[in-house]
Design a protein around this motif. Structure first.
Motif, PDB file in Angstrom:
ATOM      1  N   GLU A   1     -31.293  20.794  42.029  1.00  0.00           N
ATOM      2  CA  GLU A   1     -32.624  20.856  42.630  1.00  0.00           C
ATOM      3  C   GLU A   1     -32.594  21.245  44.100  1.00  0.00           C
ATOM      4  OE1 GLU A   1     -31.489  17.866  41.156  1.00  0.00           O
ATOM      5  OE2 GLU A   1     -32.194  18.559  39.206  1.00  0.00           O
ATOM      6  N   GLN A   2     -31.475  21.017  44.785  1.00  0.00           N
ATOM      7  CA  GLN A   2     -31.353  21.352  46.205  1.00  0.00           C
ATOM      8  C   GLN A   2     -30.832  22.782  46.428  1.00  0.00           C
ATOM      9  OE1 GLN A   2     -30.023  18.258  45.019  1.00  0.00           O
ATOM     10  NE2 GLN A   2     -32.021  17.416  45.532  1.00  0.00           N
ATOM     11  N   GLY A   3     -30.578  23.514  45.356  1.00  0.00           N
ATOM     12  CA  GLY A   3     -30.079  24.880  45.478  1.00  0.00           C
ATOM     13  C   GLY A   3     -28.570  24.980  45.586  1.00  0.00           C
ATOM     14  N   ASP A   4     -27.860  23.867  45.337  1.00  0.00           N
ATOM     15  CA  ASP A   4     -26.404  23.866  45.395  1.00  0.00           C
ATOM     16  C   ASP A   4     -25.828  24.190  44.022  1.00  0.00           C
ATOM     17  OD1 ASP A   4     -26.225  23.096  48.118  1.00  0.00           O
ATOM     18  OD2 ASP A   4     -26.512  20.996  47.566  1.00  0.00           O
ATOM     19  N   ALA A   5     -24.812  25.040  44.002  1.00  0.00           N
ATOM     20  CA  ALA A   5     -24.120  25.353  42.752  1.00  0.00           C
ATOM     21  C   ALA A   5     -23.302  24.139  42.329  1.00  0.00           C
ATOM     22  CB  ALA A   5     -23.224  26.572  42.934  1.00  0.00           C
TER      23      ALA A   5
ATOM     24  N   PRO B   1     -24.797  33.755  45.321  1.00  0.00           N
ATOM     25  CA  PRO B   1     -25.253  33.606  43.942  1.00  0.00           C
ATOM     26  C   PRO B   1     -24.916  34.873  43.160  1.00  0.00           C
ATOM     27  CG  PRO B   1     -27.119  34.023  45.392  1.00  0.00           C
ATOM     28  CD  PRO B   1     -25.899  33.918  46.264  1.00  0.00           C
ATOM     29  N   GLU B   2     -24.869  34.765  41.845  1.00  0.00           N
ATOM     30  CA  GLU B   2     -24.631  35.934  40.997  1.00  0.00           C
ATOM     31  C   GLU B   2     -25.938  36.683  40.785  1.00  0.00           C
ATOM     32  OE1 GLU B   2     -21.874  37.312  39.948  1.00  0.00           O
ATOM     33  OE2 GLU B   2     -20.628  35.742  40.801  1.00  0.00           O
ATOM     34  N   SER B   3     -25.833  37.962  40.458  1.00  0.00           N
ATOM     35  CA  SER B   3     -27.024  38.781  40.259  1.00  0.00           C
ATOM     36  C   SER B   3     -27.667  38.545  38.893  1.00  0.00           C
ATOM     37  CB  SER B   3     -26.679  40.262  40.417  1.00  0.00           C
ATOM     38  OG  SER B   3     -25.698  40.636  39.469  1.00  0.00           O
ATOM     39  N   SER B   4     -26.888  38.015  37.937  1.00  0.00           N
ATOM     40  CA  SER B   4     -27.425  37.740  36.604  1.00  0.00           C
ATOM     41  C   SER B   4     -26.595  36.645  35.946  1.00  0.00           C
ATOM     42  CB  SER B   4     -27.394  38.995  35.728  1.00  0.00           C
ATOM     43  OG  SER B   4     -26.055  39.377  35.464  1.00  0.00           O
TER      44      SER B   4
ATOM     45  N   ILE C   1     -12.625  28.964  41.487  1.00  0.00           N
ATOM     46  CA  ILE C   1     -14.062  29.062  41.737  1.00  0.00           C
ATOM     47  C   ILE C   1     -14.470  27.817  42.510  1.00  0.00           C
ATOM     48  CG2 ILE C   1     -16.361  29.261  40.719  1.00  0.00           C
ATOM     49  CD1 ILE C   1     -14.964  30.335  38.171  1.00  0.00           C
ATOM     50  N   THR C   2     -15.152  28.008  43.650  1.00  0.00           N
ATOM     51  CA  THR C   2     -15.594  26.886  44.477  1.00  0.00           C
ATOM     52  C   THR C   2     -17.107  26.863  44.540  1.00  0.00           C
ATOM     53  OG1 THR C   2     -13.579  27.002  45.801  1.00  0.00           O
ATOM     54  CG2 THR C   2     -15.441  25.805  46.754  1.00  0.00           C
ATOM     55  N   ALA C   3     -17.673  25.685  44.233  1.00  0.00           N
ATOM     56  CA  ALA C   3     -19.117  25.476  44.260  1.00  0.00           C
ATOM     57  C   ALA C   3     -19.397  24.160  44.948  1.00  0.00           C
ATOM     58  CB  ALA C   3     -19.692  25.469  42.847  1.00  0.00           C
ATOM     59  N   THR C   4     -20.073  24.213  46.079  1.00  0.00           N
ATOM     60  CA  THR C   4     -20.482  23.025  46.826  1.00  0.00           C
ATOM     61  C   THR C   4     -19.302  22.081  47.061  1.00  0.00           C
ATOM     62  OG1 THR C   4     -22.611  23.292  45.703  1.00  0.00           O
ATOM     63  CG2 THR C   4     -22.330  21.330  47.050  1.00  0.00           C
ATOM     64  N   GLY C   5     -18.177  22.638  47.500  1.00  0.00           N
ATOM     65  CA  GLY C   5     -17.016  21.836  47.859  1.00  0.00           C
ATOM     66  C   GLY C   5     -16.088  21.473  46.722  1.00  0.00           C
ATOM     67  N   GLU C   6     -16.467  21.715  45.475  1.00  0.00           N
ATOM     68  CA  GLU C   6     -15.602  21.434  44.332  1.00  0.00           C
ATOM     69  C   GLU C   6     -14.973  22.739  43.855  1.00  0.00           C
ATOM     70  OE1 GLU C   6     -15.709  19.726  39.727  1.00  0.00           O
ATOM     71  OE2 GLU C   6     -17.566  19.738  40.896  1.00  0.00           O
TER      72      GLU C   6
ATOM     73  N   GLY D   1     -25.016  29.579  45.796  1.00  0.00           N
ATOM     74  CA  GLY D   1     -23.988  30.315  45.078  1.00  0.00           C
ATOM     75  C   GLY D   1     -22.615  29.671  45.121  1.00  0.00           C
ATOM     76  N   HIS D   2     -21.613  30.452  44.763  1.00  0.00           N
ATOM     77  CA  HIS D   2     -20.221  29.989  44.690  1.00  0.00           C
ATOM     78  C   HIS D   2     -19.316  31.085  45.242  1.00  0.00           C
ATOM     79  CE1 HIS D   2     -20.576  32.572  41.159  1.00  0.00           C
ATOM     80  NE2 HIS D   2     -19.267  32.766  41.282  1.00  0.00           N
ATOM     81  N   SER D   3     -18.075  30.739  45.495  1.00  0.00           N
ATOM     82  CA  SER D   3     -17.068  31.724  45.893  1.00  0.00           C
ATOM     83  C   SER D   3     -15.962  31.724  44.853  1.00  0.00           C
ATOM     84  CB  SER D   3     -16.488  31.399  47.273  1.00  0.00           C
ATOM     85  OG  SER D   3     -15.790  30.160  47.232  1.00  0.00           O
ATOM     86  N   SER D   4     -15.168  32.792  44.853  1.00  0.00           N
ATOM     87  CA  SER D   4     -14.021  32.832  43.954  1.00  0.00           C
ATOM     88  C   SER D   4     -12.883  33.582  44.621  1.00  0.00           C
ATOM     89  CB  SER D   4     -14.372  33.487  42.613  1.00  0.00           C
ATOM     90  OG  SER D   4     -14.596  34.865  42.788  1.00  0.00           O
TER      91      SER D   4
END
Length: 128
Positions: free
Chosen positions: A17-21, A66-69, A82-87, A106-109
């Motif tokens: 809900e906060q926009g975090d992956a 974020p991803e495009s789709s 893959i990193t999302a919100t520190g995990e 979004g996330h990074s990889s």
């Protein structure tokens, strides 16, 4: 991917809900739950529009975005972090990731040794 007698478990990357992956384990509903010896359990459909094979060179990756789709990613060889919100989760050959963070932070990889994956673009209205 891990599995049990009731079906496989995959990684789902969504947005809170906060926009975090966020990562969650995802187990598709399989019918029938306990198939007979000569039948298959089948999940609900994920409607797709296209598929591409991608290769990440050793040391490559992308910044937080974020991803495009929506995508279903099947790792064919190598590994990705893959990193999302520190995990951070490491996915390796055979792992499947349902990527749904199409908005928010979004996330990074990154891949240390290089990796190849099949990326399947999913329709926005697909069930999961």
């Amino acid at each position: 991917m891990t599995g049990t007698d009731t079906g496989p478990t995959f990684i789902r990357l969504g947005v809170d809900e906060q926009g975090d992956a966020r990562f969650v384990d995802w187990r598709p509903t399989m019918r029938p739950e306990h198939p007979g010896l000569h039948e298959l359990s089948v999940s609900d459909r994920l409607d797709a529009s296209s598929a591409v094979v991608v290769r990440g060179p050793a040391g490559g990756g992308h910044p937080t975005q974020p991803e495009s789709s929506r995508q279903l990613v099947v790792v064919l060889s190598g590994s990705f972090d893959i990193t999302a919100t520190g995990e951070t989760r490491t996915v390796t050959a055979g792992d499947v990731v349902l990527v749904e963070d199409t908005h928010g932070r979004g996330h990074s990889s990154e891949t240390h040794d290089g990796a190849v994956a099949l990326m399947i673009a999913l329709h926005p209205a697909s069930n999961a």
